[in-house]
Design a protein around this motif. Structure first.
Motif, short mmCIF file in Angstrom:
data_model
loop_
_atom_site.label_atom_id
_atom_site.label_comp_id
_atom_site.label_asym_id
_atom_site.label_seq_id
_atom_site.Cartn_x
_atom_site.Cartn_y
_atom_site.Cartn_z
N VAL A 110 1.91 -3.86 5.37
CA VAL A 110 1.95 -2.78 4.37
C VAL A 110 2.99 -3.14 3.33
O VAL A 110 4.14 -3.47 3.67
CB VAL A 110 2.29 -1.42 5.01
CG1 VAL A 110 2.32 -0.33 3.94
CG2 VAL A 110 1.31 -1.07 6.11
N LEU A 111 2.61 -3.09 2.07
CA LEU A 111 3.52 -3.30 0.95
C LEU A 111 3.93 -1.95 0.39
O LEU A 111 3.07 -1.10 0.12
CB LEU A 111 2.84 -4.09 -0.15
CG LEU A 111 2.69 -5.59 0.02
CD1 LEU A 111 1.62 -6.12 -0.94
CD2 LEU A 111 4.00 -6.31 -0.22
N VAL A 112 5.22 -1.74 0.19
CA VAL A 112 5.70 -0.52 -0.46
C VAL A 112 6.44 -0.95 -1.72
O VAL A 112 7.57 -1.42 -1.67
CB VAL A 112 6.63 0.29 0.47
CG1 VAL A 112 7.04 1.59 -0.21
CG2 VAL A 112 5.93 0.59 1.80
N GLU A 113 5.77 -0.79 -2.88
CA GLU A 113 6.30 -1.26 -4.14
C GLU A 113 6.56 -0.08 -5.08
O GLU A 113 5.77 0.86 -5.11
CB GLU A 113 5.32 -2.24 -4.79
CG GLU A 113 5.03 -3.44 -3.91
CD GLU A 113 4.07 -4.44 -4.54
OE1 GLU A 113 4.56 -5.41 -5.16
OE2 GLU A 113 2.85 -4.25 -4.42
N PRO A 114 7.62 -0.15 -5.90
CA PRO A 114 7.94 0.97 -6.79
C PRO A 114 7.18 0.94 -8.10
O PRO A 114 7.49 1.72 -9.01
CB PRO A 114 9.45 0.79 -7.03
CG PRO A 114 9.65 -0.68 -6.94
CD PRO A 114 8.68 -1.17 -5.90
N TYR A 115 6.22 0.05 -8.23
CA TYR A 115 5.41 -0.06 -9.45
C TYR A 115 3.95 -0.02 -9.05
O TYR A 115 3.60 0.54 -8.01
CB TYR A 115 5.78 -1.33 -10.22
CG TYR A 115 6.13 -2.50 -9.33
CD1 TYR A 115 5.15 -3.25 -8.70
CD2 TYR A 115 7.47 -2.83 -9.10
CE1 TYR A 115 5.47 -4.30 -7.87
CE2 TYR A 115 7.81 -3.88 -8.26
CZ TYR A 115 6.81 -4.62 -7.65
OH TYR A 115 7.13 -5.65 -6.82
N LEU A 116 3.05 -0.58 -9.84
CA LEU A 116 1.61 -0.42 -9.65
C LEU A 116 1.16 -0.85 -8.26
O LEU A 116 1.49 -1.95 -7.80
CB LEU A 116 0.86 -1.22 -10.72
CG LEU A 116 -0.64 -0.97 -10.82
CD1 LEU A 116 -0.93 0.45 -11.30
CD2 LEU A 116 -1.27 -1.98 -11.78
N ARG A 117 0.43 0.03 -7.62
CA ARG A 117 -0.10 -0.22 -6.28
C ARG A 117 -0.89 -1.53 -6.23
O ARG A 117 -1.63 -1.87 -7.16
CB ARG A 117 -1.02 0.94 -5.89
CG ARG A 117 -1.60 0.88 -4.49
CD ARG A 117 -2.49 2.08 -4.26
NE ARG A 117 -3.60 2.13 -5.19
CZ ARG A 117 -4.07 3.25 -5.74
NH1 ARG A 117 -3.50 4.42 -5.48
NH2 ARG A 117 -5.10 3.20 -6.56
#
Length: 306
Positions: free
Chosen positions: A242-249
């Motif tokens: 799972v990637l949790v990124e603060p920009y575009l999914r």
């Protein structure tokens, strides 16, 4: 004269305090601004290097064009404004004046994805890293703490390549970055763990809270390009990521797939969605709408790993 650096926890304030010191220490460096941030610099600290602080006004294409020209003369431009004005609006100049001419620069953004919700889409910066992924040769840093931001900025200023430093208005309470471009292991799951969570920059502590009690490995990255696939592979137990990124999914979903190209795996990308939110509210409201608050992350991660 050495500038006095603001040692607070705000990433953007740390940058403004650090910039005059960087300029004073290296004659190659030139700060190039498009109005944003000019009023936040300490006049006394800037005075000794004022001839290398250029404020071009709200002319973002010119901002990058001037940076490219300076780089061609051997200068190292540090270019700063909000993310959509730094990457999206002058994208052709980023592509040609920096990339095609194969010159280096340090682009430093502010505003994260929606630090100014009232500004609306003109000030939303969540597409930046995805856009830079279409270009060759960029190093991308997403610090999660002001100390990380300072260290990454110092290294970028001393280098020669094309570097993007993405500053966010929110930070983790702790600096986690290893300082070598590698991911840090924040929590190690058991050999029979349910998966690996990769938290980017300011999403780290929220991700740790959202996964409390789950048997997962949690990795942390402040440098996302190049993507540290080696640490992901070395710590992988269950082939679910799972990637949790603060920009575009899904910005880094392809990077995970490349890193695990010979491993059967599943990947879930979490981040800012494609839906255009027209009622702006607060940053907290946007986090909740995009599922990036603690409750939303918990639900999405447990549903996926189930």
């Amino acid at each position: 004269m050495t500038a006095t650096i603001t040692r607070g926890t705000d990433q953007r304030e740390r940058f403004y305090g650090l910039l005059p010191e960087l300029l004073a220490a290296d004659d190659r460096l030139v700060a190039v601004l498009a109005e944003i941030g000019a009023g936040y610099l300490d006049p006394a600290a800037v005075a000794p290097v004022a001839d290398r602080v250029l404020n071009l006004g709200i002319r973002e294409q010119l901002l990058i064009g001037v940076a490219g020209g300076l780089a061609l003369t051997g200068r190292r431009p540090i270019v700063h404004t909000f993310a959509p004005f730094l990457v999206e609006r002058p994208f052709e100049q980023v592509k040609l004046d920096l990339g095609h001419q194969d010159v280096g620069a340090v682009l430093v953004s502010a505003g994260g994805s929606y630090d100014m919700p009232g500004g609306g889409q003109t000030h939303f910066g969540h597409r930046d890293v995805a856009l830079l992924d279409t270009l060759h040769g960029w190093t991308v840093h997403v610090p999660g703490h002001a100390d990380e931001a300072e260290a990454l900025l110092r290294a970028a200023a001393a280098g020669t390549g094309r570097v993007y430093v993405r500053l966010d208005g929110r930070s983790n309470a702790t600096a986690f970055d290893r300082g070598d471009g590698r991911m840090a292991v924040l929590r190690r799951g058991s050999r029979g763990s349910r998966g690996t969570i990769v938290a980017i920059g300011p999403m780290a502590e929220r991700t740790l809270a959202a996964t409390a009690g789950l048997d997962v490995t949690v990795l942390y990255a402040a440098t996302v390009r190049p993507f540290d696939g080696a640490t992901l592979r070395a710590t992988l137990d269950a082939p679910d990521v799972v990637l949790v990124e603060p920009y575009l999914r899904d910005t880094s979903t392809a990077e995970v797939s490349r890193a695990l190209r010979d491993v059967r795996h599943r990947v879930l990308g979490l981040g800012v969605g494609l839906d255009e939110l027209r009622t702006y509210g607060s940053r907290t409201h946007h986090d909740a709408r995009h599922g990036l608050d603690e409750a939303g992350l918990r639900q999405a991660i447990t549903d996926f790993l189930r």
